[in-house]
Design a protein around this motif. Structure first.
Motif, PDB file in Angstrom:
ATOM      1  N   LYS A  87       0.821  -1.199   0.000  1.00  0.00           N
ATOM      2  CA  LYS A  87       0.000   0.000   0.000  1.00  0.00           C
ATOM      3  C   LYS A  87       0.860   1.256   0.000  1.00  0.00           C
ATOM      4  O   LYS A  87       0.609   2.214  -0.747  1.00  0.00           O
ATOM      5  CB  LYS A  87      -0.921  -0.022   1.222  1.00  0.00           C
ATOM      6  N   GLU A  88       1.903   1.221   0.864  1.00  0.00           N
ATOM      7  CA  GLU A  88       2.819   2.366   0.892  1.00  0.00           C
ATOM      8  C   GLU A  88       3.517   2.530  -0.451  1.00  0.00           C
ATOM      9  O   GLU A  88       3.690   3.649  -0.957  1.00  0.00           O
ATOM     10  CB  GLU A  88       3.841   2.179   2.010  1.00  0.00           C
ATOM     11  N   LEU A  89       3.929   1.377  -1.016  1.00  0.00           N
ATOM     12  CA  LEU A  89       4.603   1.442  -2.319  1.00  0.00           C
ATOM     13  C   LEU A  89       3.672   1.975  -3.402  1.00  0.00           C
ATOM     14  O   LEU A  89       4.082   2.745  -4.277  1.00  0.00           O
ATOM     15  CB  LEU A  89       5.129   0.061  -2.711  1.00  0.00           C
ATOM     16  N   LYS A  90       2.386   1.536  -3.345  1.00  0.00           N
ATOM     17  CA  LYS A  90       1.418   2.062  -4.304  1.00  0.00           C
ATOM     18  C   LYS A  90       1.264   3.568  -4.154  1.00  0.00           C
ATOM     19  O   LYS A  90       1.173   4.302  -5.143  1.00  0.00           O
ATOM     20  CB  LYS A  90       0.068   1.364  -4.129  1.00  0.00           C
ATOM     21  N   SER A  91       1.223   3.994  -2.850  1.00  0.00           N
ATOM     22  CA  SER A  91       1.130   5.439  -2.615  1.00  0.00           C
ATOM     23  C   SER A  91       2.360   6.161  -3.164  1.00  0.00           C
ATOM     24  O   SER A  91       2.248   7.205  -3.819  1.00  0.00           O
ATOM     25  CB  SER A  91       0.993   5.704  -1.110  1.00  0.00           C
ATOM     26  N   LYS A  92       3.534   5.539  -2.916  1.00  0.00           N
ATOM     27  CA  LYS A  92       4.757   6.131  -3.453  1.00  0.00           C
ATOM     28  C   LYS A  92       4.753   6.110  -4.976  1.00  0.00           C
ATOM     29  O   LYS A  92       5.189   7.070  -5.613  1.00  0.00           O
ATOM     30  CB  LYS A  92       5.980   5.389  -2.917  1.00  0.00           C
ATOM     31  N   THR A  94       2.137   6.211  -6.831  1.00  0.00           N
ATOM     32  CA  THR A  94       1.229   7.283  -7.250  1.00  0.00           C
ATOM     33  C   THR A  94       1.941   8.637  -7.181  1.00  0.00           C
ATOM     34  O   THR A  94       1.834   9.466  -8.102  1.00  0.00           O
ATOM     35  CB  THR A  94      -0.014   7.298  -6.360  1.00  0.00           C
ATOM     36  N   ASP A  95       2.669   8.836  -6.054  1.00  0.00           N
ATOM     37  CA  ASP A  95       3.417  10.093  -5.923  1.00  0.00           C
ATOM     38  C   ASP A  95       4.463  10.219  -7.029  1.00  0.00           C
ATOM     39  O   ASP A  95       4.628  11.302  -7.626  1.00  0.00           O
ATOM     40  CB  ASP A  95       4.092  10.166  -4.551  1.00  0.00           C
ATOM     41  N   GLU A 101       4.639  12.996 -14.039  1.00  0.00           N
ATOM     42  CA  GLU A 101       3.834  13.864 -14.887  1.00  0.00           C
ATOM     43  C   GLU A 101       4.307  15.313 -14.795  1.00  0.00           C
ATOM     44  O   GLU A 101       4.398  16.011 -15.812  1.00  0.00           O
ATOM     45  CB  GLU A 101       2.366  13.754 -14.469  1.00  0.00           C
ATOM     46  N   GLU A 102       4.612  15.745 -13.535  1.00  0.00           N
ATOM     47  CA  GLU A 102       5.114  17.108 -13.374  1.00  0.00           C
ATOM     48  C   GLU A 102       6.443  17.292 -14.110  1.00  0.00           C
ATOM     49  O   GLU A 102       6.667  18.308 -14.783  1.00  0.00           O
ATOM     50  CB  GLU A 102       5.291  17.434 -11.890  1.00  0.00           C
ATOM     51  N   LEU A 103       7.324  16.261 -13.946  1.00  0.00           N
ATOM     52  CA  LEU A 103       8.615  16.344 -14.635  1.00  0.00           C
ATOM     53  C   LEU A 103       8.437  16.322 -16.151  1.00  0.00           C
ATOM     54  O   LEU A 103       9.163  17.025 -16.878  1.00  0.00           O
ATOM     55  CB  LEU A 103       9.516  15.188 -14.196  1.00  0.00           C
ATOM     56  N   GLU A 104       7.492  15.513 -16.636  1.00  0.00           N
ATOM     57  CA  GLU A 104       7.238  15.494 -18.073  1.00  0.00           C
ATOM     58  C   GLU A 104       6.736  16.856 -18.544  1.00  0.00           C
ATOM     59  O   GLU A 104       7.129  17.357 -19.601  1.00  0.00           O
ATOM     60  CB  GLU A 104       6.217  14.404 -18.407  1.00  0.00           C
ATOM     61  N   THR A 105       5.832  17.476 -17.708  1.00  0.00           N
ATOM     62  CA  THR A 105       5.336  18.811 -18.050  1.00  0.00           C
ATOM     63  C   THR A 105       6.481  19.811 -18.074  1.00  0.00           C
ATOM     64  O   THR A 105       6.618  20.625 -19.002  1.00  0.00           O
ATOM     65  CB  THR A 105       4.267  19.255 -17.038  1.00  0.00           C
ATOM     66  N   LYS A 106       7.338  19.734 -17.022  1.00  0.00           N
ATOM     67  CA  LYS A 106       8.495  20.628 -16.987  1.00  0.00           C
ATOM     68  C   LYS A 106       9.437  20.344 -18.152  1.00  0.00           C
ATOM     69  O   LYS A 106      10.023  21.268 -18.727  1.00  0.00           O
ATOM     70  CB  LYS A 106       9.245  20.478 -15.665  1.00  0.00           C
ATOM     71  N   GLY A 107       9.563  19.022 -18.484  1.00  0.00           N
ATOM     72  CA  GLY A 107      10.424  18.669 -19.615  1.00  0.00           C
ATOM     73  C   GLY A 107       9.903  19.277 -20.912  1.00  0.00           C
ATOM     74  O   GLY A 107      10.681  19.787 -21.724  1.00  0.00           O
ATOM     75  N   ILE A 108       8.573  19.259 -21.078  1.00  0.00           N
ATOM     76  CA  ILE A 108       7.991  19.874 -22.282  1.00  0.00           C
ATOM     77  C   ILE A 108       8.259  21.372 -22.283  1.00  0.00           C
ATOM     78  O   ILE A 108       8.617  21.961 -23.314  1.00  0.00           O
ATOM     79  CB  ILE A 108       6.480  19.580 -22.333  1.00  0.00           C
ATOM     80  N   GLU A 109       8.099  21.997 -21.083  1.00  0.00           N
ATOM     81  CA  GLU A 109       8.373  23.437 -21.004  1.00  0.00           C
ATOM     82  C   GLU A 109       9.834  23.718 -21.301  1.00  0.00           C
ATOM     83  O   GLU A 109      10.161  24.682 -22.021  1.00  0.00           O
ATOM     84  CB  GLU A 109       8.012  23.951 -19.607  1.00  0.00           C
ATOM     85  N   PHE A 110      10.727  22.871 -20.746  1.00  0.00           N
ATOM     86  CA  PHE A 110      12.155  23.070 -21.013  1.00  0.00           C
ATOM     87  C   PHE A 110      12.466  22.877 -22.489  1.00  0.00           C
ATOM     88  O   PHE A 110      13.298  23.594 -23.062  1.00  0.00           O
ATOM     89  CB  PHE A 110      12.991  22.107 -20.171  1.00  0.00           C
ATOM     90  N   GLU A 111      11.801  21.894 -23.121  1.00  0.00           N
ATOM     91  CA  GLU A 111      12.024  21.694 -24.554  1.00  0.00           C
ATOM     92  C   GLU A 111      11.584  22.916 -25.348  1.00  0.00           C
ATOM     93  O   GLU A 111      12.270  23.354 -26.286  1.00  0.00           O
ATOM     94  CB  GLU A 111      11.253  20.454 -25.024  1.00  0.00           C
ATOM     95  N   LYS A 112      10.430  23.496 -24.938  1.00  0.00           N
ATOM     96  CA  LYS A 112       9.972  24.714 -25.617  1.00  0.00           C
ATOM     97  C   LYS A 112      10.964  25.854 -25.400  1.00  0.00           C
ATOM     98  O   LYS A 112      11.282  26.604 -26.329  1.00  0.00           O
ATOM     99  CB  LYS A 112       8.590  25.113 -25.098  1.00  0.00           C
ATOM    100  N   LYS A 113      11.457  25.980 -24.134  1.00  0.00           N
ATOM    101  CA  LYS A 113      12.445  27.016 -23.861  1.00  0.00           C
ATOM    102  C   LYS A 113      13.717  26.782 -24.672  1.00  0.00           C
ATOM    103  O   LYS A 113      14.314  27.729 -25.190  1.00  0.00           O
ATOM    104  CB  LYS A 113      12.777  27.055 -22.367  1.00  0.00           C
ATOM    105  N   ILE A 114      14.121  25.499 -24.765  1.00  0.00           N
ATOM    106  CA  ILE A 114      15.322  25.178 -25.544  1.00  0.00           C
ATOM    107  C   ILE A 114      15.117  25.545 -27.007  1.00  0.00           C
ATOM    108  O   ILE A 114      16.000  26.112 -27.660  1.00  0.00           O
ATOM    109  CB  ILE A 114      15.678  23.691 -25.386  1.00  0.00           C
ATOM    110  N   GLU A 115      13.924  25.224 -27.544  1.00  0.00           N
ATOM    111  CA  GLU A 115      13.641  25.588 -28.929  1.00  0.00           C
ATOM    112  C   GLU A 115      13.678  27.099 -29.111  1.00  0.00           C
ATOM    113  O   GLU A 115      14.226  27.611 -30.095  1.00  0.00           O
ATOM    114  CB  GLU A 115      12.265  25.041 -29.323  1.00  0.00           C
ATOM    115  N   SER A 116      13.079  27.824 -28.102  1.00  0.00           N
ATOM    116  CA  SER A 116      13.100  29.290 -28.190  1.00  0.00           C
ATOM    117  C   SER A 116      14.521  29.815 -28.133  1.00  0.00           C
ATOM    118  O   SER A 116      14.912  30.714 -28.899  1.00  0.00           O
ATOM    119  CB  SER A 116      12.269  29.873 -27.044  1.00  0.00           C
TER     120      SER A 116
END
Length: 263
Positions: A87-92, A94-95, A101-116
């Motif tokens: 259960k703890e591992l599942k919670s982890k 999930t976290d 997902e946050e890192l992927e979102t940031k990665g997309i933003e960084f990719e856009k910044k890199i392109e810019s």
């Protein structure tokens, strides 16, 4: 203990086989007698051993069952612990998935910044190339200007030399003019002396004509000896305006040809 029960079971089987063989042989031999000692010993010993082995086997089974129950309880506890950990591992997980997902979102933003940034870099490189081309053009123009300056300097040097020559020539001409002015003054004084000698009308016409001819000759000689380089020199000598026939008159002073120079 299972081994003892197995021995007892084998002894019972032996006794049964023994009695079966006895009856088979007794069919042929009516006088054959069963050996009770072997039969009963094997049968009773087998039964006793089987019972003892079974009792001990039950004890061992109980012990094994207890051990298995303990192991089962331990496994159950471990299972509960593992469930909690799961259960703890599942919670982890999930976290971690949320962080992923946050890192992927940031990665997309960084990719856009890199392109810019890459676009800005490309733009800056284009500007750099343009500036380098302009610098090359300016360097070429500067080289052309340096060549022109060198030529102008050389021309200026030549002009300075010509000016020096003209200055020297002007100095020489001024000296000549000064000499001619001195000669003109001397001639004018002579003319004045001659005019004073011919002022009376009591002299004869021949003497007057001779005097006039002499004066004209002197005047023409004097005018031919006077020379003004330009109107400035004529004005400085106090001779301006210079009329045709006056000492120092020349066509270079009378540009319009009306007979009056340095008007």
């Amino acid at each position: 203990m299972i081994f003892i029960a197995l021995l007892g079971f084998l002894a019972i089987i032996f006794s049964i086989l023994y009695i079966i063989v006895h009856f088979i042989k007794k069919i042929k031999d009516k006088q054959r007698v069963l050996s009770k000692k072997i039969f009963y010993t094997a049968l009773l010993g087998g039964i006793i051993l089987f019972i003892l082995g079974g009792a001990f086997a039950d004890t061992d089974e109980l012990t094994q069952i207890n051990e298995l129950e303990k192991q089962n309880q331990s496994l159950s506890d471990e299972n509960d612990t593992l469930k909690l950990e799961n259960k703890e591992l599942k919670s982890k997980v999930t976290d971690y998935e949320n962080e992923k997902e946050e890192l992927e979102t940031k990665g997309i933003e960084f990719e856009k910044k890199i392109e810019s940034l890459e676009e800005k870099k490309k733009s800056l490189e284009d500007e750099k190339n343009t500036l380098e081309e302009k610098v090359d053009e300016l360097n070429n123009k500067n080289a052309d200007l340096d060549n022109k300056v060198a030529k102008l300097t050389e021309t200026n040097t030549n002009l300075d030399e010509k000016v020096d020559k003209l200055t020297q020539t002007n100095t020489d001409l001024n000296n000549k003019v000064a000499n001619l002015e001195t000669e003109l003054k001397s001639a004018n004084s002579k003319v004045a002396s001659l005019e004073s000698n011919t002022s009376t009308h009591s002299t004869t016409q021949s003497i007057s004509d001779d005097s006039t001819n002499s004066s004209s000759s002197s005047s023409s000689n004097t005018s031919s000896n006077v020379y003004y380089k330009n109107c400035t020199a004529a004005r400085e000598a106090g001779a301006a305006p210079v009329h045709r026939g006056d000492p120092g008159y020349g066509k270079h002073l009378d540009r319009d040809g009306d007979g009056i120079g340095c008007e």
